[in-house]
Design a protein around this motif. Structure first.
Motif, PDB file in Angstrom:
ATOM      1  N   PHE A  62      56.256  59.226  52.998  1.00 12.75           N
ATOM      2  CA  PHE A  62      57.175  58.090  52.919  1.00 12.75           C
ATOM      3  C   PHE A  62      57.589  57.590  54.290  1.00 12.75           C
ATOM      4  CE2 PHE A  62      57.849  60.962  49.368  1.00 12.75           C
ATOM      5  CZ  PHE A  62      57.564  60.109  48.311  1.00 12.75           C
ATOM      6  N   ILE A  63      57.877  56.314  54.335  1.00 18.17           N
ATOM      7  CA  ILE A  63      58.743  55.769  55.364  1.00 18.17           C
ATOM      8  C   ILE A  63      60.148  55.932  54.790  1.00 18.17           C
ATOM      9  CG2 ILE A  63      59.450  53.681  56.593  1.00 18.17           C
ATOM     10  CD1 ILE A  63      56.707  54.731  57.492  1.00 18.17           C
ATOM     11  N   ALA A  64      60.948  56.739  55.431  1.00 15.48           N
ATOM     12  CA  ALA A  64      62.278  57.036  54.902  1.00 15.48           C
ATOM     13  C   ALA A  64      63.152  57.553  56.027  1.00 15.48           C
ATOM     14  CB  ALA A  64      62.194  58.062  53.771  1.00 15.48           C
TER      15      ALA A  64
ATOM     16  N   ILE B 110      59.372  57.308  64.817  1.00 11.73           N
ATOM     17  CA  ILE B 110      58.662  56.078  65.174  1.00 11.73           C
ATOM     18  C   ILE B 110      59.547  55.292  66.137  1.00 11.73           C
ATOM     19  CG2 ILE B 110      57.717  53.899  64.314  1.00 11.73           C
ATOM     20  CD1 ILE B 110      57.251  55.285  61.609  1.00 11.73           C
ATOM     21  N   VAL B 111      59.028  55.057  67.342  1.00 14.70           N
ATOM     22  CA  VAL B 111      59.826  54.396  68.372  1.00 14.70           C
ATOM     23  C   VAL B 111      59.055  53.209  68.932  1.00 14.70           C
ATOM     24  CG1 VAL B 111      61.119  54.685  70.524  1.00 14.70           C
ATOM     25  CG2 VAL B 111      60.811  56.652  68.993  1.00 14.70           C
ATOM     26  N   GLY B 112      59.697  52.050  68.947  1.00 12.83           N
ATOM     27  CA  GLY B 112      59.097  50.852  69.523  1.00 12.83           C
ATOM     28  C   GLY B 112      59.776  50.474  70.820  1.00 12.83           C
TER      29      GLY B 112
ATOM     30  N   ARG C 117      51.234  47.727  57.537  1.00 14.14           N
ATOM     31  CA  ARG C 117      50.946  46.460  56.845  1.00 14.14           C
ATOM     32  C   ARG C 117      51.963  46.138  55.751  1.00 14.14           C
ATOM     33  NH1 ARG C 117      50.590  42.808  54.158  1.00 14.14           N
ATOM     34  NH2 ARG C 117      48.901  41.355  53.722  1.00 14.14           N
ATOM     35  N   LYS C 118      52.638  47.141  55.249  1.00 16.53           N
ATOM     36  CA  LYS C 118      53.635  46.937  54.180  1.00 16.53           C
ATOM     37  C   LYS C 118      53.102  46.066  53.050  1.00 16.53           C
ATOM     38  CE  LYS C 118      57.787  47.573  57.011  1.00 16.53           C
ATOM     39  NZ  LYS C 118      57.250  47.556  58.396  1.00 16.53           N
ATOM     40  N   PHE C 119      52.017  46.516  52.431  1.00 20.39           N
ATOM     41  CA  PHE C 119      51.474  45.816  51.267  1.00 20.39           C
ATOM     42  C   PHE C 119      52.538  45.731  50.180  1.00 20.39           C
ATOM     43  CE2 PHE C 119      47.716  47.716  53.315  1.00 20.39           C
ATOM     44  CZ  PHE C 119      46.900  46.603  53.419  1.00 20.39           C
TER      45      PHE C 119
ATOM     46  N   PRO D  84      61.250  55.270  61.135  1.00 21.60           N
ATOM     47  CA  PRO D  84      61.565  54.269  62.153  1.00 21.60           C
ATOM     48  C   PRO D  84      63.075  54.115  62.282  1.00 21.60           C
ATOM     49  CG  PRO D  84      60.972  53.170  60.111  1.00 21.60           C
ATOM     50  CD  PRO D  84      60.983  54.650  59.826  1.00 21.60           C
ATOM     51  N   GLY D  85      63.495  53.313  63.282  1.00 21.27           N
ATOM     52  CA  GLY D  85      64.917  53.186  63.552  1.00 21.27           C
ATOM     53  C   GLY D  85      65.358  54.384  64.375  1.00 21.27           C
ATOM     54  N   VAL D  86      64.623  54.640  65.479  1.00 20.03           N
ATOM     55  CA  VAL D  86      64.948  55.765  66.358  1.00 20.03           C
ATOM     56  C   VAL D  86      65.144  55.243  67.770  1.00 20.03           C
ATOM     57  CG1 VAL D  86      64.116  57.948  67.353  1.00 20.03           C
ATOM     58  CG2 VAL D  86      63.645  57.416  64.940  1.00 20.03           C
TER      59      VAL D  86
ATOM     60  N   LEU E  28      54.597  55.362  51.157  1.00 19.61           N
ATOM     61  CA  LEU E  28      55.430  54.400  50.424  1.00 19.61           C
ATOM     62  C   LEU E  28      56.742  54.219  51.163  1.00 19.61           C
ATOM     63  CD1 LEU E  28      54.851  55.469  46.698  1.00 19.61           C
ATOM     64  CD2 LEU E  28      53.890  53.492  47.920  1.00 19.61           C
ATOM     65  N   LEU E  29      57.223  52.978  51.191  1.00 16.74           N
ATOM     66  CA  LEU E  29      58.528  52.705  51.815  1.00 16.74           C
ATOM     67  C   LEU E  29      59.618  53.053  50.798  1.00 16.74           C
ATOM     68  CD1 LEU E  29      56.702  49.985  53.290  1.00 16.74           C
ATOM     69  CD2 LEU E  29      58.743  50.436  54.636  1.00 16.74           C
ATOM     70  N   ALA E  30      60.161  54.250  50.920  1.00 13.62           N
ATOM     71  CA  ALA E  30      61.194  54.730  49.992  1.00 13.62           C
ATOM     72  C   ALA E  30      62.586  54.297  50.439  1.00 13.62           C
ATOM     73  CB  ALA E  30      61.134  56.254  49.888  1.00 13.62           C
TER      74      ALA E  30
HETATM   75  P1  BMP Z   1      61.834  49.306  67.106  1.00 15.34           P
HETATM   76  O1  BMP Z   1      61.851  50.815  67.449  1.00 15.34           O
HETATM   77  O2  BMP Z   1      61.443  48.464  68.268  1.00 15.34           O
HETATM   78  O3  BMP Z   1      63.094  48.850  66.436  1.00 15.34           O
HETATM   79  O4  BMP Z   1      60.648  49.081  66.067  1.00 15.34           O
HETATM   80  C1  BMP Z   1      60.639  49.676  64.791  1.00 15.34           C
HETATM   81  C2  BMP Z   1      59.312  49.467  64.098  1.00 15.34           C
HETATM   82  O5  BMP Z   1      59.342  50.133  62.835  1.00 15.34           O
HETATM   83  C3  BMP Z   1      58.956  48.022  63.803  1.00 15.34           C
HETATM   84  O6  BMP Z   1      57.546  47.895  63.964  1.00 15.34           O
HETATM   85  C4  BMP Z   1      59.303  47.829  62.331  1.00 15.34           C
HETATM   86  O7  BMP Z   1      58.413  46.918  61.690  1.00 15.34           O
HETATM   87  C5  BMP Z   1      59.146  49.215  61.757  1.00 15.34           C
HETATM   88  N1  BMP Z   1      60.076  49.568  60.655  1.00 15.34           N
HETATM   89  C6  BMP Z   1      61.453  49.637  60.839  1.00 15.34           C
HETATM   90  O8  BMP Z   1      61.960  49.394  61.939  1.00 15.34           O
HETATM   91  N2  BMP Z   1      62.258  50.023  59.777  1.00 15.34           N
HETATM   92  C7  BMP Z   1      61.771  50.323  58.546  1.00 15.34           C
HETATM   93  O9  BMP Z   1      62.525  50.691  57.657  1.00 15.34           O
HETATM   94  C8  BMP Z   1      60.377  50.251  58.360  1.00 15.34           C
HETATM   95  C9  BMP Z   1      59.541  49.887  59.417  1.00 15.34           C
HETATM   96  O10 BMP Z   1      58.239  49.853  59.246  1.00 15.34           O
END
Ligand code: BMP
Length: 275
Positions: A180-182, A238-240, A93-95, A207-209, A147-149
């Motif tokens: 953290f998201i880091a 985290i993979v989308g 949700r990234k409040f 994320p970013g994988v 927390l998004l660091a």
């Molecule tokens: P994808 O693997 O399709 O690029 O998706 C990445 C997911 O992670 C998305 O849902 C995005 O909102 C989230 N995300 C990100 O990509 N980078 C960040 O730094 C933080 C995120 O939440």
């Protein structure tokens, strides 16, 4: 030894937060540090992808506000899949507002995130009041906050002292902030020499994988599970789109193949790290 070299099981055994402990236990039980981000806009597709990747993941990450045909029953179906396949739920949700507002956004509205999402996240930009606001709702429910660091995007402003302050904020609220998201491990970041941080165990979800692409046309940057988990010490990949694809429509067989591939890559990278 730091959390970097401990096993997920060792960390689960002593983690005080119920959601962090449950996530670490699930990772160990399923031998999966894979979180799939299911960023699709139709409820049926959302559930179909989750049902197929479910066996391979520890965690499902959602953006429920992008689902066009959202209704409360979707959450009940998501919870049924969580029980069927043994994974936790993370609403991304990234409040980012004042404490009073985020408490309402977390508990109320159409989505009532706190009632079903084990883990959620927040930008530290408003300061510690965002954590206390969210904790007033989530802590009694045994939830955990990230927390998004740092961010994965090109030109991110979450660097340097901003990242250090995010870690300090987490340290001051470690009963509710589980990590953290880091893009890298945060052990000792922002700590003074005198401060003992040896016992802290923050989870790093990254994320970013991607295994086949280095980025997209909108600033996203991808690194491999090996770069993220082995070299940077992160805990969960985290993979989308690497799993559900970028084209029109979803090839459910391909989704299953990719989920198994990323699970295996993430786990191998972890085994390399702990030696
Ligand atoms: P994808 O693997 O399709 O690029 O998706 C990445 C997911 O992670 C998305 O849902 C995005 O909102 C989230 N995300 C990100 O990509 N980078 C960040 O730094 C933080 C995120 O939440």
């Amino acid at each position: 030894s730091s959390s970097q070299t401990q096993t997920y099981a060792q960390r689960a055994a002593k983690h005080p937060n119920p959601s962090a402990k449950a996530l670490l236990d699930t990772i160990e039980r399923k031998k999966s540090n894979l979180c799939v981000s299911v960023d699709v806009t139709k409820g049926d597709e959302f559930l179909n992808v989750i049902d197929v990747v479910g066996p391979y993941v520890c965690l499902i990450k959602t953006h429920v506000d992008i689902i066009e045909d959202f209704e409360t029953s979707l959450i009940e179906k998501l919870q049924a899949l969580s029980a069927k396949h043994d994974f936790l739920i993370f609403e991304d949700r990234k409040f980012a507002d004042i404490g009073n507002t985020v408490a309402l956004q977390y508990s109320s509205g159409v989505h009532k995130i706190a009632t079903w999402s084990h883990i959620t996240n927040a930008h530290p930009v408003p300061g510690p009041s965002i954590v206390t606001g969210l904790a007033s709702v989530g802590k009694p429910l045994g939830r955990g906050l990230l927390l998004l660091a740092e961010m994965s995007t090109k030109g991110s402003l979450a660097t340097g002292t901003y990242t250090e302050e995010a870690v300090r904020m987490a340290r001051a609220h470690s009963d509710f902030v589980i990590g953290f998201i880091a893009q890298r491990r945060m052990d000792g970041v922002g700590a003074s020499a005198a401060q003992s941080v040896v016992d802290e165990d923050f989870l790093i979800l990254t994320p970013g994988v991607g295994l086949d692409s280095r980025g997209d046309s909108m600033g996203q940057q991808y690194r491999t599970p090996k770069e993220v988990v082995t070299e940077s010490g992160c805990d969960v990949i985290i993979v989308g789109r690497g799993i559900y694809g970028t084209g029109n429509g979803i090839d459910i067989q391909a989704v299953q193949t990719q989920a198994e591939r990323y699970r295996a890559a993430g786990w191998a990278a972890y085994l390399d790290r702990i030696g």
